[in-house]
Design an enzyme around this catalytic site. Structure first.
Site, PDB file in Angstrom:
ATOM      1  N   TRP A 148     -22.352  14.317  55.930  1.00  0.00           N
ATOM      2  CA  TRP A 148     -23.174  13.625  56.923  1.00  0.00           C
ATOM      3  C   TRP A 148     -22.351  13.222  58.140  1.00  0.00           C
ATOM      4  O   TRP A 148     -21.225  12.745  58.009  1.00  0.00           O
ATOM      5  CB  TRP A 148     -23.796  12.371  56.316  1.00  0.00           C
ATOM      6  CG  TRP A 148     -24.918  12.640  55.358  1.00  0.00           C
ATOM      7  CD1 TRP A 148     -24.836  13.231  54.129  1.00  0.00           C
ATOM      8  CD2 TRP A 148     -26.293  12.294  55.537  1.00  0.00           C
ATOM      9  NE1 TRP A 148     -26.069  13.279  53.547  1.00  0.00           N
ATOM     10  CE2 TRP A 148     -26.981  12.702  54.386  1.00  0.00           C
ATOM     11  CE3 TRP A 148     -26.994  11.653  56.566  1.00  0.00           C
ATOM     12  CZ2 TRP A 148     -28.361  12.516  54.226  1.00  0.00           C
ATOM     13  CZ3 TRP A 148     -28.365  11.461  56.407  1.00  0.00           C
ATOM     14  CH2 TRP A 148     -29.035  11.899  55.256  1.00  0.00           C
ATOM     15  N   ASP A 224     -35.867  12.406  58.656  1.00  0.00           N
ATOM     16  CA  ASP A 224     -36.885  11.410  59.029  1.00  0.00           C
ATOM     17  C   ASP A 224     -37.287  11.435  60.485  1.00  0.00           C
ATOM     18  O   ASP A 224     -38.223  10.736  60.872  1.00  0.00           O
ATOM     19  CB  ASP A 224     -36.445   9.985  58.686  1.00  0.00           C
ATOM     20  CG  ASP A 224     -36.451   9.694  57.198  1.00  0.00           C
ATOM     21  OD1 ASP A 224     -36.952  10.531  56.438  1.00  0.00           O
ATOM     22  OD2 ASP A 224     -35.947   8.640  56.799  1.00  0.00           O
ATOM     23  N   LYS A 368     -28.502  13.963  49.291  1.00  0.00           N
ATOM     24  CA  LYS A 368     -28.112  12.631  48.838  1.00  0.00           C
ATOM     25  C   LYS A 368     -27.027  12.784  47.780  1.00  0.00           C
ATOM     26  O   LYS A 368     -27.112  13.663  46.921  1.00  0.00           O
ATOM     27  CB  LYS A 368     -29.312  11.901  48.246  1.00  0.00           C
ATOM     28  CG  LYS A 368     -28.986  10.615  47.500  1.00  0.00           C
ATOM     29  CD  LYS A 368     -28.455   9.510  48.400  1.00  0.00           C
ATOM     30  CE  LYS A 368     -28.150   8.259  47.592  1.00  0.00           C
ATOM     31  NZ  LYS A 368     -27.703   7.144  48.460  1.00  0.00           N
ATOM     32  N   GLU A 372     -24.215   7.256  44.338  1.00  0.00           N
ATOM     33  CA  GLU A 372     -24.012   6.299  45.415  1.00  0.00           C
ATOM     34  C   GLU A 372     -25.289   5.496  45.618  1.00  0.00           C
ATOM     35  O   GLU A 372     -26.380   6.042  45.706  1.00  0.00           O
ATOM     36  CB  GLU A 372     -23.562   7.004  46.688  1.00  0.00           C
ATOM     37  CG  GLU A 372     -22.210   7.655  46.514  1.00  0.00           C
ATOM     38  CD  GLU A 372     -21.586   8.133  47.805  1.00  0.00           C
ATOM     39  OE1 GLU A 372     -22.153   7.824  48.881  1.00  0.00           O
ATOM     40  OE2 GLU A 372     -20.543   8.803  47.748  1.00  0.00           O
ATOM     41  N   ASP A 374     -28.457   3.179  46.699  1.00  0.00           N
ATOM     42  CA  ASP A 374     -29.400   3.057  47.805  1.00  0.00           C
ATOM     43  C   ASP A 374     -29.373   1.654  48.399  1.00  0.00           C
ATOM     44  O   ASP A 374     -29.961   1.419  49.448  1.00  0.00           O
ATOM     45  CB  ASP A 374     -30.826   3.359  47.330  1.00  0.00           C
ATOM     46  CG  ASP A 374     -30.967   4.765  46.794  1.00  0.00           C
ATOM     47  OD1 ASP A 374     -30.368   5.680  47.381  1.00  0.00           O
ATOM     48  OD2 ASP A 374     -31.683   4.963  45.789  1.00  0.00           O
TER      49      ASP A 374
END
Length: 394
Positions: A148, A224, A368, A372, A374
């Site tokens: 990312w 998104d 994802k 890890e 949220d």
């Protein structure tokens, strides 16, 4: 959307926290750490270049409030029953060459790249005597996952992308890169941030594109940004969509073998016709290679592939358009009521692969990072061996 990019310093000694969060999805923070040795010169204007090192902690996407998550319908897969599970140590594609035969329409036949530095890998290295370590290493740490880029750092972004793509090229593998810097992301929620305006974003994505090179790459373009665009006034939404189309064209012009996928939400969020209408406005069929679904959510692969095909059918466009599905935590399907923040009872899904055996489904990816948080059971983006082991055990 929750995403956090952590940075490796290629020159200098920066450490710290980058924050991003998740609106309806929750926030994440990931500590940064020094890089091993991916030597890439910084951009001329930058005294120090950083790259995302710990495959950062993406976000989870919740269904729109008015939509319930679909019910689970198929049996859970334990770690030994994962489709395509390796019978020998995983290579760069993490699937031990045992995934279903066949490929998506345009994904290519390469192997997915496993970035060498991640929180889960660090934990395994630091805890060799932990009785969970072997299972976590085999189930998660050896799998390739997305990298990312979620902080607005125009001075270093080219070098950071280059570091990943060059490392992937040396491994003869395909990296998955997530561009996450669009202005106004997450509608002002916990993941708010990104570039200060669209002009700055256009510049950032141009610099991002310079790092792609001639190798094969997969770019997940702004999770998104389309599915969660209804908070924007019509003029602002149109401006964002125009910028996304420009971004895809710039990425593909700079990286001739780069495939760019646009945000289609997931099967518990938008109806296919609605998703297709938004994607059409954003130029997905004109400028991109297809769509992505289920990023950081839990909907079953069968539901997502059916949804993706329905969206592609409604979208129209060139016949080569395909879809990629995030399968990182969907082995048990979505929890009741659309829970998204560290819900219990989840499981790893189909291992990442470019050989799906499914028409128009180009890849199953782990966008994802499993294990890890949220942001509910631990600080957002924190690696939890308990959570990782629970996912491996299913």
């Amino acid at each position: 959307m929750v995403a956090a990019a952590s940075c490796v310093v290629l020159a200098g000694g920066l450490t710290g926290l980058l924050t991003a969060g998740g609106g309806e999805h929750g926030g994440e923070r990931v500590a940064t750490a020094p890089a091993p040795s991916l030597a890439v010169a910084p951009e001329p204007s930058s005294p120090a270049a950083t790259l995302p090192s710990r495959a950062p902690s993406p976000r989870t996407t919740a269904p729109a409030p008015s939509r319930a998550a679909p019910a689970s319908r198929t049996p859970a897969a334990g770690p030994s029953a994962l489709p395509g599970a390796p019978t020998s140590p995983a290579g760069p594609d993490g699937d031990g060459k045992s995934a279903a035969s066949g490929t998506g329409a345009g994904a290519g036949a390469g192997r997915l790249f496993r970035f060498p530095d991640s929180q889960v890998a660090d934990w395994v290295d630091d805890h060799p005597a932990d009785p969970r370590a072997d299972a976590i290493e085999d189930g998660i740490a050896r799998r390739p996952a997305a990298v990312w880029f979620a902080d607005h750092s125009p001075g270093t972004i080219t070098a950071r992308v280059t570091a990943v793509t060059r490392a992937a090229a040396r491994a003869d593998a395909v990296p998955v890169l997530v561009a996450y810097d669009v202005p106004g992301r997450d509608c002002g929620g916990a993941s708010q941030g990104g570039a200060p305006d669209l002009a700055a974003y256009d510049d950032w994505i141009t610099r991002f594109a310079r790092g792609l090179g001639d190798g094969e790459n997969i770019v997940i373009l702004e999770p998104d940004a389309i599915a969660q665009s209804d908070c924007l006034p019509a003029a602002d939404r149109a401006a964002r969509f125009a910028s996304l189309e420009r971004a895809a064209r710039v990425l593909k012009a700079a990286g001739p073998r780069t495939r760019v996928y646009f945000d289609a939400g997931h099967s518990g969020w938008l109806e296919p016709d609605r998703a297709a209408a938004l994607l059409r406005q954003a130029g997905a069929a004109r400028a991109g290679d297809g769509i992505f679904t289920n990023v950081s959510h839990f909907h079953r692969t069968a539901d997502e592939t059916a949804y993706a095909r329905a969206v592609l059918d409604a979208l129209g466009g060139p016949p080569g358009l395909g879809a990629v599905v995030d399968t990182s935590r969907n082995g048990n399907g979505a929890p009741p009521g659309g829970a998204w923040c560290d819900p219990a009872g989840r499981a790893l899904g189909t291992p990442p692969t470019l050989r799906t055996g499914q028409a128009r489904i180009d890849a199953y990816l782990w966008v994802k990072l499993p294990g890890e948080s949220d942001g509910c059971t631990a600080a957002p983006g924190t690696f939890s061996p308990e959570a990782a082991y629970a996912l491996v055990r299913g």
